[in-house]
Design an enzyme around this catalytic site. Structure first.
Site, PDB file in Angstrom:
ATOM      1  N   SER A 254      32.478  55.017  33.982  1.00  0.00           N
ATOM      2  CA  SER A 254      32.949  53.851  34.734  1.00  0.00           C
ATOM      3  C   SER A 254      33.746  54.262  35.955  1.00  0.00           C
ATOM      4  O   SER A 254      34.140  55.413  36.100  1.00  0.00           O
ATOM      5  CB  SER A 254      33.823  52.988  33.828  1.00  0.00           C
ATOM      6  OG  SER A 254      35.056  53.658  33.613  1.00  0.00           O
ATOM      7  N   LYS A 255      34.001  53.275  36.788  1.00  0.00           N
ATOM      8  CA  LYS A 255      34.804  53.497  37.983  1.00  0.00           C
ATOM      9  C   LYS A 255      36.188  54.020  37.579  1.00  0.00           C
ATOM     10  O   LYS A 255      36.758  54.883  38.228  1.00  0.00           O
ATOM     11  CB  LYS A 255      34.922  52.152  38.725  1.00  0.00           C
ATOM     12  CG  LYS A 255      35.859  52.181  39.896  1.00  0.00           C
ATOM     13  CD  LYS A 255      35.854  50.867  40.633  1.00  0.00           C
ATOM     14  CE  LYS A 255      36.973  50.859  41.666  1.00  0.00           C
ATOM     15  NZ  LYS A 255      37.034  49.634  42.425  1.00  0.00           N
ATOM     16  N   ARG A 256      36.698  53.454  36.470  1.00  0.00           N
ATOM     17  CA  ARG A 256      38.021  53.860  36.004  1.00  0.00           C
ATOM     18  C   ARG A 256      38.066  55.355  35.663  1.00  0.00           C
ATOM     19  O   ARG A 256      39.059  56.031  35.925  1.00  0.00           O
ATOM     20  CB  ARG A 256      38.424  53.008  34.798  1.00  0.00           C
ATOM     21  CG  ARG A 256      39.879  53.001  34.535  1.00  0.00           C
ATOM     22  CD  ARG A 256      40.480  51.616  34.208  1.00  0.00           C
ATOM     23  NE  ARG A 256      39.577  50.705  33.541  1.00  0.00           N
ATOM     24  CZ  ARG A 256      39.580  50.507  32.225  1.00  0.00           C
ATOM     25  NH1 ARG A 256      40.391  51.187  31.434  1.00  0.00           N
ATOM     26  NH2 ARG A 256      38.781  49.609  31.684  1.00  0.00           N
TER      27      ARG A 256
ATOM     28  N   ASN B  14      38.561  57.263  38.839  1.00  0.00           N
ATOM     29  CA  ASN B  14      39.925  57.150  39.370  1.00  0.00           C
ATOM     30  C   ASN B  14      40.908  57.965  38.543  1.00  0.00           C
ATOM     31  O   ASN B  14      41.777  58.636  39.080  1.00  0.00           O
ATOM     32  CB  ASN B  14      40.385  55.684  39.390  1.00  0.00           C
ATOM     33  CG  ASN B  14      39.682  54.909  40.490  1.00  0.00           C
ATOM     34  OD1 ASN B  14      39.052  55.516  41.361  1.00  0.00           O
ATOM     35  ND2 ASN B  14      39.767  53.601  40.465  1.00  0.00           N
TER      36      ASN B  14
END
Ligand code: GLU
Length: 491
Positions: free
Chosen positions: A258-260, A263
């Protein structure tokens, strides 16, 4: 039959690398089979539409060299290629299903449906609107009439009439035959109250009208496949071939990437930058060829150990039987390793053209940029690494004291004084290396100590590229200054 495949993203934000991998597999499949690669923008969900996404998608594809043969910007015989511009077609095709009894009007208000949903939740059940309960709701089947007032007001949706107790069989080229009972499929909405089709309806109609031969998309769409089959059947259409690509998993294999994750762990999961929080592979110093190469290996292999493929080599080798069923783990270290191979084999001149290289080397003139790059090119994994790798050119690192203490035991002063002497007499540095090495061999100087003395002087620590190349790059004056600095530090 002409191979025609499509990449059909929804403009709901930046394109995740999973989406780009789908585009790549479509592209490879098309090119391998002398077919066409089509870009279709699925923008019928106005609530999820995000400004700028389509441009982002186009730019990402362009960066990777995956240029559509037909699409919103390319034209083609099957346009428009944006679903929001195809409303008239969906209206025409939904009529067919209404008229042949495969679809029906439903007038239930959102409030009424919310009450029904709540009732089901209280009973611990999931709410479904289907053959077993559609007679309890307000629709053209339960009332057996058309509610012209509501239709005139646009207060209706159109649902697919799913017959109970039927066996749905559909074949996926990667996963084989999939068999489910129609009881597990509800009366899905095909046209929404806003007059727009749902994804499922528009997707099937467009794949048919655009003569798509093979649908290649992510595994997350597999659960929708039986429903899509029912829509094809309702029209009496033959289905295209289907291939559902494996998910891209987190590095630990637990769940979807995921994008998370990006990050949190500091790696990009998007091809190019979207906003300040969304880093792209491009801005992280990846070459597009390396990203394409890496993505190709996420879920596909060539039946040998080979890992490095240019785009044209991928086209040659691509065979859909090499697509795996199981999820593919994202491995950032491997992506970097592949990028390193590409940086090494790309000419310094070409690398210098990239904005990411210029960002770091801007301060130097062209000749020096070239020399610096040639010196460190083989040592970096991403163009972003350039920054730390070359910082010593501007300013040496603070001395690594552990290395200084170790060196001190070997009396480096004599070496450093000799280096100063030679440098002073050799302004062009033409014979520096040879003279120093000859002196060292005549005077039985330990080569390790000699190299460490030079490296600590020039860089400040014991890692870095070839010391003589560094010396040439720094030039006589700076080299001299740095050797004197170490000498002073030692005393
Ligand atoms: N619009 C869908 C998406 O963004 C496409 C799914 C498909 O390829 O059928 O994932």
């Amino acid at each position: 039959m002409k191979i025609r495949v499509r990449f059909a993203p929804s403009p709901t934000g930046p394109l995740h690398i999973g989406g780009l991998r789908t585009a790549l597999f479509n592209y490879l499949y098309a090119k391998k089979n002398k077919g066409l690669f089509i870009l279709r923008i699925e923008d019928t969900d106005q609530n999820r539409y995000i400004e700028g996404s389509e441009v982002y998608i186009q730019e990402s594809l362009e960066w990777c060299g995956l240029l559509p043969d037909e699409g919103p910007n390319n034209g083609g015989d099957f346009g428009p290629y944006r679903q929001s511009e195809r409303k008239h077609l969906y209206e025409k095709y939904i009529r067919i299903l209404i008229n042949n009894g495969s679809a029906y009007y439903a007038y239930d208000s959102p409030e009424e449906l919310a009450i029904a949903r709540e009732k089901s939740t209280k009973k611990g059940e999931t709410f479904v609107y289907g053959s077993h309960n559609r007679h309890l709701f307000k629709n053209s089947l339960s009332k057996n009439i058309l509610d012209q007032d509501r239709i005139a007001l646009g207060k209706y949706v159109i649902r697919l009439k799913v017959e109970p107790e039927c066996e749905i069989n559909v074949f996926d080229e990667i996963r084989g035959n999939i068999k489910v009972s129609s009881n597990s499929v509800d009366d899905k909405i095909l046209m929404k109250a806003d007059g727009m089709p749902t994804y499922h309806f528009a997707n099937v109609v467009d794949d048919k009208l655009m003569k798509i031969s093979t649908v290649i998309r992510g595994e997350e769409w597999l659960p929708s496949l039986p429903l899509h089959k029912l829509i094809y059947d309702a029209f009496g259409w033959k289905t295209p071939k289907f291939m559902h690509l494996p998910l891209i998993l987190k590095p630990n294999g637990k769940g979807k990437l995921s994008k998370r994750d990006g990050n949190k762990e500091g790696y990009p999961v998007f091809p190019i930058k979207w906003d300040s929080e969304t880093k792209g592979f491009r801005e992280s110093g990846f070459l597009s060829e390396a990203v394409v190469n890496y993505l190709a290996l996420l879920g596909w292999n060539n039946s040998d150990e080979r890992e490095i493929f240019s785009l044209s080599e991928l086209i040659n080798c691509f065979d859909s039987t090499g697509i795996q069923k199981g999820g593919a783990r994202f491995d950032y270290e491997k992506a970097k390793w592949i990028n390193r191979q590409y940086i090494t084999k790309t000419s310094s001149n070409d690398l210098l053209l990239l904005p990411e290289t210029q960002k770091v080397l801007r301060a130097f003139d062209k000749e020096k940029q070239f020399k610096i790059l040639a010196l460190v090119k083989e040592r970096i994994y991403t163009l972003e690494d350039l920054k730390s790798e070359i910082s010593f050119v501007i300013k040496p690192f603070p001395f690594d004291e552990k290395s200084v203490r170790k060196l001190k035991k070997n009396n480096p002063e004599r070496i450093l004084n000799k280096v100063i002497e030679i440098l002073k007499n050799d302004p062009e540095l033409t014979g520096f290396k040879e003279e120093l090495l000859n002196w060292a061999s005549q005077n039985k100087i330990n080569i390790g100590t000699l190299m460490q003395s030079l490296r600590l002087s020039f860089v400040g620590r014991l890692v870095g590229p070839d010391v003589f190349a560094i010396c040439t790059l720094l030039g006589k004056d700076v080299s001299l200054e740095r050797v004197q600095r170490l000498l002073k530090h030692l005393s």
